[in-house]
Design a protein around this motif. Structure first.
Motif, PDB file in Angstrom:
ATOM      1  N   SER A  37       0.777  -1.176  -0.015  1.00  0.00           N
ATOM      2  CA  SER A  37       0.187   0.062   0.103  1.00  0.00           C
ATOM      3  C   SER A  37       0.896   1.243  -0.110  1.00  0.00           C
ATOM      4  O   SER A  37       0.484   2.144  -0.798  1.00  0.00           O
ATOM      5  CB  SER A  37      -0.838  -0.102   1.261  1.00  0.00           C
ATOM      6  OG  SER A  37      -1.956  -1.062   1.276  1.00  0.00           O
ATOM      7  N   ALA A  48      -5.968  10.141  -6.525  1.00  0.00           N
ATOM      8  CA  ALA A  48      -6.786   9.470  -5.456  1.00  0.00           C
ATOM      9  C   ALA A  48      -6.448   7.995  -4.989  1.00  0.00           C
ATOM     10  O   ALA A  48      -6.697   7.634  -3.936  1.00  0.00           O
ATOM     11  CB  ALA A  48      -8.351   9.561  -6.126  1.00  0.00           C
ATOM     12  N   LEU A  49      -5.973   7.463  -6.036  1.00  0.00           N
ATOM     13  CA  LEU A  49      -5.282   6.248  -5.633  1.00  0.00           C
ATOM     14  C   LEU A  49      -4.269   6.347  -4.651  1.00  0.00           C
ATOM     15  O   LEU A  49      -4.167   5.451  -3.522  1.00  0.00           O
ATOM     16  CB  LEU A  49      -4.936   5.509  -6.715  1.00  0.00           C
ATOM     17  CG  LEU A  49      -4.173   4.118  -6.525  1.00  0.00           C
ATOM     18  CD1 LEU A  49      -5.288   3.160  -5.982  1.00  0.00           C
ATOM     19  CD2 LEU A  49      -3.635   3.464  -7.766  1.00  0.00           C
ATOM     20  N   ASP A  52      -5.903   6.880  -1.265  1.00  0.00           N
ATOM     21  CA  ASP A  52      -6.459   5.511  -0.620  1.00  0.00           C
ATOM     22  C   ASP A  52      -5.438   4.633  -0.230  1.00  0.00           C
ATOM     23  O   ASP A  52      -5.476   3.989   0.825  1.00  0.00           O
ATOM     24  CB  ASP A  52      -7.171   4.998  -1.945  1.00  0.00           C
ATOM     25  CG  ASP A  52      -7.998   3.745  -1.420  1.00  0.00           C
ATOM     26  OD1 ASP A  52      -8.960   3.607  -0.609  1.00  0.00           O
ATOM     27  OD2 ASP A  52      -7.205   2.665  -1.510  1.00  0.00           O
ATOM     28  N   ARG A  55      -4.066   5.803   3.052  1.00  0.00           N
ATOM     29  CA  ARG A  55      -5.310   5.235   4.164  1.00  0.00           C
ATOM     30  C   ARG A  55      -4.971   3.811   4.460  1.00  0.00           C
ATOM     31  O   ARG A  55      -5.129   3.210   5.607  1.00  0.00           O
ATOM     32  CB  ARG A  55      -6.506   5.672   3.934  1.00  0.00           C
ATOM     33  CG  ARG A  55      -6.776   7.364   3.788  1.00  0.00           C
ATOM     34  CD  ARG A  55      -8.434   7.602   3.773  1.00  0.00           C
ATOM     35  NE  ARG A  55      -8.935   6.984   2.357  1.00  0.00           N
ATOM     36  CZ  ARG A  55      -8.736   7.835   1.276  1.00  0.00           C
ATOM     37  NH1 ARG A  55      -8.234   9.069   1.326  1.00  0.00           N
ATOM     38  NH2 ARG A  55      -9.329   7.428   0.074  1.00  0.00           N
ATOM     39  N   SER A  56      -4.877   3.104   3.535  1.00  0.00           N
ATOM     40  CA  SER A  56      -4.556   1.671   3.633  1.00  0.00           C
ATOM     41  C   SER A  56      -3.518   1.149   4.167  1.00  0.00           C
ATOM     42  O   SER A  56      -3.606   0.277   5.281  1.00  0.00           O
ATOM     43  CB  SER A  56      -4.670   0.885   2.101  1.00  0.00           C
ATOM     44  OG  SER A  56      -5.960   1.238   1.464  1.00  0.00           O
TER      45      SER A  56
END
Length: 122
Positions: A37, A48-49, A52, A55-56
């Motif tokens: 991640s 945006a990936l 994410d 956050r992951s």
């Protein structure tokens, strides 16, 4: 310790969102998932990936029992993999290949083992 996700697991359950195969040792799976991640997040910091993936990575690190030093060392390992030259049939970057290679690498396993050994000490 293994995480089993039964058919009754809700999407909001952490066990369901961690996507850990029941046969894998939990701490190593958390660390390898964090590495992957974080690698994706560092490869493309403006999408945006990437947000994410950050956050992951935080989710996996938050569930882990490894010391913070494991994650500092992991960041250095990520940088080394992202700096490796990859070439393919289409011009451009191959950061996802680097991150997948990192996930499956012996280097990731050895790094985990180095810090996991500290968990057994009183």
């Amino acid at each position: 310790m293994a995480v089993n996700v039964g058919s009754g697991a809700r999407a909001s359950d952490n066990a369901a969102t961690l996507a850990i195969h029941p046969a894998e040792p939990v701490q190593e799976a958390l660390f390898r998932n964090w590495l992957f991640s974080r690698c994706i997040a560092k490869a493309d910091s403006a999408s945006a990936l990437s947000a994410d993936a950050h956050r992951s990575a935080a989710l996996y690190a938050g569930k882990s029992l490894l010391p913070a030093a494991a994650y500092s060392a992991g960041d250095a390992l990520i940088d080394r993999f992202l700096d490796r030259p990859f070439a393919g049939p289409v011009a451009g970057s191959y950061h996802t290949v680097a991150c997948i290679d990192l996930y499956h690498s012996g280097e990731a396993g050895r790094l985990f083992a180095r810090f996991a050994a500290q968990l057994d000490q009183p």
